[in-house]
Design an enzyme around this catalytic site. Sequence first.
Site, short mmCIF file in Angstrom:
data_model
loop_
_atom_site.label_atom_id
_atom_site.label_comp_id
_atom_site.label_asym_id
_atom_site.label_seq_id
_atom_site.Cartn_x
_atom_site.Cartn_y
_atom_site.Cartn_z
N LYS A 90 28.32 41.62 51.71
CA LYS A 90 28.27 42.69 52.72
C LYS A 90 28.54 44.06 52.11
O LYS A 90 27.90 45.04 52.44
CB LYS A 90 29.36 42.44 53.79
CG LYS A 90 29.01 41.32 54.73
CD LYS A 90 29.91 41.37 55.94
CE LYS A 90 31.20 40.67 55.64
NZ LYS A 90 32.01 40.29 56.78
N ASP A 116 30.27 41.53 35.27
CA ASP A 116 31.50 42.32 35.35
C ASP A 116 31.02 43.68 35.83
O ASP A 116 30.38 44.42 35.07
CB ASP A 116 32.16 42.45 33.98
CG ASP A 116 33.47 43.22 34.07
OD1 ASP A 116 33.50 44.24 34.80
OD2 ASP A 116 34.46 42.82 33.43
N HIS A 117 31.28 43.99 37.10
CA HIS A 117 30.59 45.15 37.66
C HIS A 117 31.00 46.47 36.99
O HIS A 117 30.28 47.45 37.07
CB HIS A 117 30.73 45.22 39.19
CG HIS A 117 32.05 45.74 39.68
ND1 HIS A 117 33.16 44.97 39.78
CD2 HIS A 117 32.41 46.97 40.11
CE1 HIS A 117 34.16 45.70 40.25
NE2 HIS A 117 33.74 46.93 40.46
N LYS A 153 29.06 50.61 35.63
CA LYS A 153 29.53 51.94 36.03
C LYS A 153 29.01 52.98 35.04
O LYS A 153 29.00 52.76 33.83
CB LYS A 153 31.05 51.99 36.09
CG LYS A 153 31.61 51.23 37.29
CD LYS A 153 33.08 51.52 37.48
CE LYS A 153 33.70 50.61 38.53
NZ LYS A 153 33.50 51.02 39.90
N HIS A 162 37.64 43.70 33.74
CA HIS A 162 37.28 45.12 33.76
C HIS A 162 38.03 45.94 32.70
O HIS A 162 37.45 46.76 32.00
CB HIS A 162 37.59 45.73 35.13
CG HIS A 162 37.00 44.96 36.27
ND1 HIS A 162 35.79 44.31 36.20
CD2 HIS A 162 37.45 44.74 37.54
CE1 HIS A 162 35.53 43.73 37.36
NE2 HIS A 162 36.53 43.97 38.19
C1 BG6 Z 1 37.20 43.70 41.69
C2 BG6 Z 1 38.56 43.14 41.96
O1 BG6 Z 1 36.58 42.97 40.65
O2 BG6 Z 1 37.34 45.05 41.29
C3 BG6 Z 1 39.23 43.95 43.06
O3 BG6 Z 1 38.44 41.79 42.37
C4 BG6 Z 1 39.27 45.40 42.70
O4 BG6 Z 1 40.54 43.47 43.32
C5 BG6 Z 1 37.89 45.89 42.30
O5 BG6 Z 1 39.71 46.12 43.84
C6 BG6 Z 1 37.94 47.29 41.76
O6 BG6 Z 1 36.63 47.74 41.60
P1 BG6 Z 1 36.26 49.27 41.76
O7 BG6 Z 1 34.81 49.33 41.42
O8 BG6 Z 1 36.56 49.63 43.20
O9 BG6 Z 1 37.14 50.00 40.83
#
Ligand code: BG6
Length: 490
Positions: A19, A177-178, A182, A240
Amino acid sequence: MKENSCIFTIFGATGDLTKRKLIPALYILYKQKRLPEGCSVVAIGRRKKTSAEYIEEMKNFMVDELQRIVDQNIWAEFSSLITYHEMSFTDDEGYVTLKGLFEKVGKSSNRIYYLAVAPEFFEVIVDKLHGHSMIENKDSWQRVIIEKPFGSNLKTARKLNESITNVIHEDKIFRIDHYLGKEMLQNILSIRFGNSIFEPLWNHSYIDHVQIISTEKLGVASRGAYYENTGIIRDMLQNHILQMLTLIAMEPPVNLEAESIRDEKVKVLRALRQFEKSNIEETFVPGQYGPGNGMPGYRQEDNVDPQSNTDTFIAVKTFIDNFRWGGVPFYIFAGKRMAEKTTKIIIRFKKLPGINFYEGYENTEANVLVIRVQPDEGLFFRINAKNPGNDFAINSVDLDYCQDCGYKGNSPEAYERLILEAMNDNKSLFTRWDELEYSWKFIDSLCKARTAESLIYPNYEAGGKPPAEAVRLIEKDGRKWWREKADEVL
Ligand code: BG6
């Protein structure tokens, strides 16, 4: 039909990630005409609903919760590509009907299977896809994107990896790993290797220390049950934060191919100093938020044990024991329910020797490079210059670069980029198995070396100052956590 077009299949279609991130990212890609022509979306969930209901729910969430502006006409076109499919992930019947559905909804025989599900379903879904011959069609491609957490320690990660790679080839696996999507993480390589003023100084001779700061205002919200099993060490540090650290510390890759970049990142992870019982006290401070500023403490959150000792904060001091970084501390500071949301990387250069005319200016700041990952993507370099006027007074000046300001339009969200890269088969923004293996080794050493008995939780207030011990961790080395403004709470 475009070669990178596919049926984008989401397992876990009603979950938070879908979502919040996946559907909005797909919508934006469609709107910007970047979604390959011929793509369609199959959204798989365990709840019973029609496609129309699902589509309405997704739109309402984007508008009401995410406060996004949704163009009615574009949404109507985009949502006609989405089909909701109800099935249990463990039930063979569901996969048989899914196969039939694919024939109906999509022109493309390429597939992305996005596993936005709880980790206990990773293995079973991959197994079933394999069992139903849905991931080995030779005339087309099939890729599996796996969300984190990939295991909970080295042993479980290895087991998971073995069972997945037993049925699908590493080439088809995209471990996400998002943070790698970035903008400013992508920019680290350009900053480091595109500027002759930085790379020659990027080592133990000129850098005093590095800080990685990653704080959030949010608590665990509705994810208490998940967080109880992960805590900040597995939720942020293992993935991250270590990704940011490897990009800062890696050697220049021989080229920009995925494997070359990942090879260099692995070398950094291999050189990370492991935690020992003998060094844990001076290298690690954990924390957990208590009630504060009108917000509940972690132990009062939904689905959290009222006696929980799960960490929501960490301060870490570590070293990369290789030639470039010998003796340079890397400090990490990360927490939930802190005073502000910020992610930055601070490179603090060494001070000049106090000789000649610098004698009188021993308090002159060292040069600092700050990479602002979020918010306000950008970077600045702090230098020293003379104040205007007749007196000879030296002051710090920031050469500031705001990444969003010069670029007309929004810089893409991490998930938009990552979805496209998976469609284009570019794996440099995804994690290779050995990266995970070494990051888990590091995390395991931390979990083994720490002593849970000494925890006195909670030790910081929601929305307030960090644990006092975390401040001491760096101050006893004669350094300070980076504050951009004097009144910043760190
Ligand atoms: C996620 C974690 O992978 O990354 C979350 O599970 C965290 O707990 C989030 O809030 C942070 O991502 P961003 O992009 O908001 O910094």
